[in-house]
Design an enzyme around this catalytic site. Sequence first.
Site, short mmCIF file in Angstrom:
data_model
loop_
_atom_site.label_atom_id
_atom_site.label_comp_id
_atom_site.label_asym_id
_atom_site.label_seq_id
_atom_site.Cartn_x
_atom_site.Cartn_y
_atom_site.Cartn_z
N ASN A 226 -11.81 -3.62 5.92
CA ASN A 226 -12.44 -3.09 4.69
C ASN A 226 -13.20 -4.15 3.90
O ASN A 226 -14.26 -3.88 3.35
CB ASN A 226 -11.42 -2.36 3.83
CG ASN A 226 -10.24 -3.21 3.46
OD1 ASN A 226 -9.88 -4.15 4.18
ND2 ASN A 226 -9.64 -2.93 2.34
N GLU B 93 0.63 -7.46 3.54
CA GLU B 93 -0.09 -6.77 2.47
C GLU B 93 -0.58 -5.46 3.07
O GLU B 93 -1.48 -5.46 3.91
CB GLU B 93 -1.24 -7.66 1.98
CG GLU B 93 -1.63 -7.38 0.55
CD GLU B 93 -2.67 -6.28 0.44
OE1 GLU B 93 -2.24 -5.11 0.30
OE2 GLU B 93 -3.85 -6.57 0.49
O1 TXE Z 1 -5.46 -0.92 10.42
P1 TXE Z 1 -4.55 -1.82 11.32
P2 TXE Z 1 -6.42 0.24 10.86
C1 TXE Z 1 -4.89 1.33 6.07
C2 TXE Z 1 -5.79 2.52 5.92
C3 TXE Z 1 -6.24 2.77 7.30
C4 TXE Z 1 -5.00 2.42 8.07
C5 TXE Z 1 -5.21 2.06 9.49
O2 TXE Z 1 -5.05 3.63 5.48
O3 TXE Z 1 -6.65 4.08 7.51
O4 TXE Z 1 -4.46 1.33 7.39
O5 TXE Z 1 -6.29 1.16 9.59
C6 TXE Z 1 -4.46 -5.70 13.71
N1 TXE Z 1 -0.05 -6.63 16.16
N2 TXE Z 1 -5.54 0.07 5.79
O6 TXE Z 1 -5.92 1.01 12.02
O7 TXE Z 1 -4.41 -1.24 12.68
C7 TXE Z 1 -5.83 -5.07 13.87
O8 TXE Z 1 -6.44 -5.49 15.05
C8 TXE Z 1 -0.85 -7.46 15.49
C9 TXE Z 1 -5.16 -0.56 4.58
O9 TXE Z 1 -7.75 -0.29 11.00
O10 TXE Z 1 -3.36 -2.10 10.53
C10 TXE Z 1 -6.52 -5.55 12.62
O11 TXE Z 1 -6.96 -6.89 12.78
N3 TXE Z 1 -1.99 -7.08 14.89
C11 TXE Z 1 -5.70 -1.88 4.43
C12 TXE Z 1 -5.40 -5.50 11.58
O12 TXE Z 1 -4.19 -5.51 12.33
C13 TXE Z 1 -2.32 -5.77 14.96
C14 TXE Z 1 -6.89 -2.30 5.14
C15 TXE Z 1 -5.41 -4.25 10.70
O13 TXE Z 1 -5.47 -3.11 11.51
C16 TXE Z 1 -1.52 -4.85 15.65
C17 TXE Z 1 -7.13 -1.60 6.36
C18 TXE Z 1 -0.33 -5.33 16.27
N4 TXE Z 1 0.50 -4.52 16.93
C19 TXE Z 1 -6.47 -0.45 6.63
N5 TXE Z 1 -2.10 -3.64 15.56
C20 TXE Z 1 -5.38 -2.68 3.23
N6 TXE Z 1 -4.15 -2.65 2.77
O14 TXE Z 1 -6.23 -3.37 2.71
C21 TXE Z 1 -3.24 -3.78 14.84
N7 TXE Z 1 -3.38 -5.08 14.48
#
Ligand code: TXE
Length: 480
Positions: free
Chosen positions: A150, A248
């Site tokens: 984001n 976070e």
């Molecule tokens: O996030 P992910 P996603 C929320 C928002 C969104 C939801 C899913 O609701 O719709 O989360 O978003 C890495 N081991 N937020 O699917 O998957 C991934 O590659 C290690 C809130 O895009 O959590 C990326 O670099 N790493 C938010 C990072 O984690 C892993 C911002 C985030 O991806 C992993 C974004 C694993 N097993 C989404 N799986 C905020 N709080 O700011 C994924 N990743």
Amino acid sequence: MFQLKNYINGELCTPDTGEYLDNYEPSTGKVYAQIPNSGQTDVQKAVAAAEKAFPAWSMMPVEKRSAILGKISALILENLDRLAAAESKDNGKPVWLAKQVDIPRAAKNFHFYATAILHFGSEANAMTNKAINYTLRDPLGVVACISPWNLPLYLFSWKIAPALAAGNCVVAKPSEVTPMTAYLLSELCIEAGLPAGVLNIVHGLGTHAGAAMTTHPKVKAVSFTGGTQTGATIAKLAAPMFKKLSLELGGKNPNIIFADCDYDKMLSTTLRSSFANQGQICLCGSRIFVERPIYEKFKKDFVQKAALLKVGDPKASDTKIGAVVSKPHQEKILSYIELAKEEGGTILLGGQQAKVGGECTEGYFVQPTIIEGLAHDCRTNQEEIFGPVVTIMPFDTEDEVLEYANSVRYGLSATVWTTNLNRATQFSQKLESGIVWVNCWLLRDLRTPFGGVKDSGVGREGGFEVLRFFTEPKNICIEY
Ligand code: TXE
């Protein structure tokens, strides 16, 4: 097709896997680059390089470390236009927003920690006439930083800068959805003279490259921002290995508006806190509670103002709402709007995919959407949507709105609008939230602790808090 490279041991390199993932431009829906789909061996190489670099980096005089980080900050600013354009193309956000917020903040993150480390001290506790305790704060070693899509460079640098400043070597992964500015950062790090292996950027999927980082036995700490579910997965894998964790995670933040607020300031700020960055900021206030005497007026004015927000090409200077980050994310947001309707909500504005013509015809746009008539405990009001979608609800008493505000599993941030000082202080204390903004929103002082309670995460970033996270305290007690 342009192919991004990993940054390992000071060099830009192709992934050992030989595999690549498509990188989409959200405003056109087209693939415009490819990113390494890195695997375990790429991560192993990155960790080995970081381990090798650690003794020299951690022992380097802090002024010298600070100067290198300062140089990276300066180079980010020198490349402001290029980085802002890249961030916008990769993420869908308006170029002006990336230029005003994302990229300057990334530079500020490096600058802030380049200087903060010069002032970071540790404690001494004297036992009168008996002994002296002093506490050393040594860097941890190799740490992993994993960031979301984001605010790509903004959040990536928010982790990397303090980790490096504290003397750690870093293995980092940006989101596979928005990898471009992290790649450009690796070029700038080479230009700044960051020693080889101090920072390693490995691109790829969370389940592959990300998981390989969080479970690598040599990685001492994981700093992660992203979805709550992913945070739980990382915690489950990393906790038994006794890694330090900073998580976070998501939010479902309340925006609580009392009738005695400064109305005009509240209205313009609420417009931002609802729809900035297409509502894709973990701090956005997606549940808006309005005290009944001003509910109808607020509803009319808010809908009227939000209707004027232009959804359009992120390159256009008058675009207020760009594309959301991906097709699956657009579908997720639209599915929540359908859910809101099923739950009895009335769509006051938007509610659909937005049509933007020209080269953006196939882009992922969503109209700013305002929904009313929902109970505080329905799924639409409990689950994180993370798009330009807000609900509005009236309330009558402080106790009632406090219960609504605290009724979710999340507790990242909250906004309170009132000119009553007693209410502002007392009500803020009762909110289950890591951050409370009173009569403002997203006003950030980088010295303050940043993070959430409940399912919004564990630990705090920002200020000296994060330097404590990225260091190990060791107490030495000398009796005399
Ligand atoms: O996030 P992910 P996603 C929320 C928002 C969104 C939801 C899913 O609701 O719709 O989360 O978003 C890495 N081991 N937020 O699917 O998957 C991934 O590659 C290690 C809130 O895009 O959590 C990326 O670099 N790493 C938010 C990072 O984690 C892993 C911002 C985030 O991806 C992993 C974004 C694993 N097993 C989404 N799986 C905020 N709080 O700011 C994924 N990743």
